[in-house]
Design a protein around this motif. Sequence first.
Motif, PDB file in Angstrom:
ATOM      1  N   PRO A  97      -6.836  -6.654   2.039  1.00 52.34           N
ATOM      2  CA  PRO A  97      -5.879  -7.788   2.218  1.00 52.34           C
ATOM      3  C   PRO A  97      -6.049  -8.337   3.591  1.00 52.34           C
ATOM      4  O   PRO A  97      -7.064  -7.992   4.333  1.00 52.34           O
ATOM      5  CB  PRO A  97      -4.544  -6.488   2.824  1.00 52.34           C
ATOM      6  CG  PRO A  97      -5.602  -5.484   2.967  1.00 52.34           C
ATOM      7  CD  PRO A  97      -6.836  -5.257   2.118  1.00 52.34           C
ATOM      8  N   GLN A  98      -5.521  -9.693   3.745  1.00 48.43           N
ATOM      9  CA  GLN A  98      -5.628 -10.552   4.967  1.00 48.43           C
ATOM     10  C   GLN A  98      -4.284 -10.298   5.647  1.00 48.43           C
ATOM     11  O   GLN A  98      -3.279 -10.608   5.052  1.00 48.43           O
ATOM     12  CB  GLN A  98      -5.866 -11.901   4.485  1.00 48.43           C
ATOM     13  CG  GLN A  98      -7.086 -11.917   3.426  1.00 48.43           C
ATOM     14  CD  GLN A  98      -6.817 -13.487   2.823  1.00 48.43           C
ATOM     15  OE1 GLN A  98      -6.135 -14.328   3.184  1.00 48.43           O
ATOM     16  NE2 GLN A  98      -7.913 -13.669   1.959  1.00 48.43           N
ATOM     17  N   VAL A  99      -4.490 -10.121   6.810  1.00 45.12           N
ATOM     18  CA  VAL A  99      -3.318  -9.689   7.619  1.00 45.12           C
ATOM     19  C   VAL A  99      -3.185 -10.638   8.559  1.00 45.12           C
ATOM     20  O   VAL A  99      -3.949 -11.145   9.168  1.00 45.12           O
ATOM     21  CB  VAL A  99      -3.195  -8.320   8.442  1.00 45.12           C
ATOM     22  CG1 VAL A  99      -2.043  -8.016   9.092  1.00 45.12           C
ATOM     23  CG2 VAL A  99      -3.592  -7.110   7.367  1.00 45.12           C
ATOM     24  N   VAL A 152      -3.181 -10.570  -0.225  1.00 38.27           N
ATOM     25  CA  VAL A 152      -4.259 -10.203  -1.269  1.00 38.27           C
ATOM     26  C   VAL A 152      -4.727 -11.456  -2.260  1.00 38.27           C
ATOM     27  O   VAL A 152      -3.955 -11.797  -2.972  1.00 38.27           O
ATOM     28  CB  VAL A 152      -4.059  -8.912  -2.326  1.00 38.27           C
ATOM     29  CG1 VAL A 152      -5.359  -8.701  -3.127  1.00 38.27           C
ATOM     30  CG2 VAL A 152      -3.831  -7.794  -1.534  1.00 38.27           C
ATOM     31  N   SER A 153      -5.894 -11.889  -1.898  1.00 41.93           N
ATOM     32  CA  SER A 153      -6.459 -13.202  -2.442  1.00 41.93           C
ATOM     33  C   SER A 153      -6.333 -12.934  -4.017  1.00 41.93           C
ATOM     34  O   SER A 153      -6.737 -11.831  -4.412  1.00 41.93           O
ATOM     35  CB  SER A 153      -7.778 -13.554  -1.950  1.00 41.93           C
ATOM     36  OG  SER A 153      -8.103 -14.762  -2.681  1.00 41.93           O
ATOM     37  N   GLY A 154      -6.001 -14.218  -4.877  1.00 45.80           N
ATOM     38  CA  GLY A 154      -6.287 -13.756  -6.351  1.00 45.80           C
ATOM     39  C   GLY A 154      -7.544 -13.348  -6.580  1.00 45.80           C
ATOM     40  O   GLY A 154      -7.810 -12.893  -7.532  1.00 45.80           O
ATOM     41  N   ARG A 155      -8.533 -14.381  -6.060  1.00 47.80           N
ATOM     42  CA  ARG A 155      -9.787 -14.148  -6.236  1.00 47.80           C
ATOM     43  C   ARG A 155     -10.411 -12.542  -6.264  1.00 47.80           C
ATOM     44  O   ARG A 155     -11.290 -12.133  -7.174  1.00 47.80           O
ATOM     45  CB  ARG A 155     -10.688 -14.832  -5.261  1.00 47.80           C
ATOM     46  CG  ARG A 155     -10.693 -16.453  -5.587  1.00 47.80           C
ATOM     47  CD  ARG A 155     -11.599 -17.118  -4.607  1.00 47.80           C
ATOM     48  NE  ARG A 155     -11.657 -16.823  -3.153  1.00 47.80           N
ATOM     49  CZ  ARG A 155     -10.807 -17.182  -2.139  1.00 47.80           C
ATOM     50  NH1 ARG A 155     -10.056 -18.112  -2.360  1.00 47.80           N
ATOM     51  NH2 ARG A 155     -10.979 -16.730  -0.995  1.00 47.80           N
ATOM     52  N   ARG A 202      -5.626 -16.113 -10.844  1.00 47.98           N
ATOM     53  CA  ARG A 202      -5.487 -17.431 -10.021  1.00 47.98           C
ATOM     54  C   ARG A 202      -4.059 -17.599  -9.319  1.00 47.98           C
ATOM     55  O   ARG A 202      -3.576 -18.356  -8.801  1.00 47.98           O
ATOM     56  CB  ARG A 202      -5.060 -18.727 -11.251  1.00 47.98           C
ATOM     57  CG  ARG A 202      -6.421 -18.625 -12.222  1.00 47.98           C
ATOM     58  CD  ARG A 202      -6.205 -19.610 -13.186  1.00 47.98           C
ATOM     59  NE  ARG A 202      -6.095 -20.925 -12.725  1.00 47.98           N
ATOM     60  CZ  ARG A 202      -5.832 -22.046 -13.349  1.00 47.98           C
ATOM     61  NH1 ARG A 202      -5.705 -22.094 -14.920  1.00 47.98           N
ATOM     62  NH2 ARG A 202      -5.449 -23.230 -13.083  1.00 47.98           N
ATOM     63  N   ALA A 203      -3.582 -16.343  -8.994  1.00 51.29           N
ATOM     64  CA  ALA A 203      -2.428 -16.684  -7.901  1.00 51.29           C
ATOM     65  C   ALA A 203      -2.629 -15.202  -6.864  1.00 51.29           C
ATOM     66  O   ALA A 203      -3.082 -14.065  -7.269  1.00 51.29           O
ATOM     67  CB  ALA A 203      -1.303 -16.084  -8.670  1.00 51.29           C
ATOM     68  N   ASP A 204      -2.071 -15.530  -5.635  1.00 50.70           N
ATOM     69  CA  ASP A 204      -2.323 -14.264  -4.668  1.00 50.70           C
ATOM     70  C   ASP A 204      -1.142 -13.380  -4.910  1.00 50.70           C
ATOM     71  O   ASP A 204      -0.031 -13.648  -5.757  1.00 50.70           O
ATOM     72  CB  ASP A 204      -2.078 -15.199  -3.240  1.00 50.70           C
ATOM     73  CG  ASP A 204      -3.325 -16.164  -2.956  1.00 50.70           C
ATOM     74  OD1 ASP A 204      -4.305 -15.794  -3.496  1.00 50.70           O
ATOM     75  OD2 ASP A 204      -3.054 -16.815  -1.973  1.00 50.70           O
ATOM     76  N   ILE A 205      -1.378 -12.226  -4.272  1.00 46.20           N
ATOM     77  CA  ILE A 205      -0.222 -11.240  -4.233  1.00 46.20           C
ATOM     78  C   ILE A 205       0.215 -11.192  -2.767  1.00 46.20           C
ATOM     79  O   ILE A 205      -0.609 -11.141  -1.803  1.00 46.20           O
ATOM     80  CB  ILE A 205      -0.632  -9.860  -4.339  1.00 46.20           C
ATOM     81  CG1 ILE A 205      -1.166  -9.863  -6.040  1.00 46.20           C
ATOM     82  CG2 ILE A 205       0.375  -8.982  -4.123  1.00 46.20           C
ATOM     83  CD1 ILE A 205      -1.942  -8.675  -6.372  1.00 46.20           C
ATOM     84  N   GLY A 206       1.512 -11.418  -2.317  1.00 48.52           N
ATOM     85  CA  GLY A 206       1.846 -11.365  -0.957  1.00 48.52           C
ATOM     86  C   GLY A 206       2.899 -10.219  -0.804  1.00 48.52           C
ATOM     87  O   GLY A 206       3.472  -9.869  -1.382  1.00 48.52           O
TER      88      GLY A 206
END
Length: 149
Positions: free
Chosen positions: A28-30, A53-56, A61-65
């Motif tokens: 995760p990116q915070v 959480v980047s989709g990559r 193709r979509a992020d999780i937030g």
Amino acid sequence: MSHFSTVKTKLANRDCLVQALQDLKLNPQVHETAQSLKGYYGGSQGQSAEIIVSGRTIKARADIGFKWNQNNAVYDVIHDEYETDPRLGQDFFSNKLMLAYGKRLVRAKAAELQEQFGECAIAEETNGTVQTLRLTFSGHQEVKQYQRR
């Protein structure tokens, strides 16, 4: 049709949530302030979140937030189920993430209680679909000896 959905949760502890996502290898990116999410078609569809959480990471193709919901004092999950379900499973948020989050929450609470009850040992048991964390505190015993006179 691909689109973001918002799911209500009971995820309230930021540190435990981030650690649980790390335990699940989701990197995760915070962010201190909400950042735009990347959707299936490239745009954010007006969605943003503090923990992303980047989709990559999951080859989607979509992020999780995870967006802080001030009114309920919990994080809401924002995701595109057409992208996340095939890669993470339909029960990911309700089962896998909640289990990892619960473990982290128990460990955090045990660390708090160690000051009062002494060193804590944590044992994990799995019986079928039931997973149990057993906390054992050593406890400090004070022994006083008195001499008779």
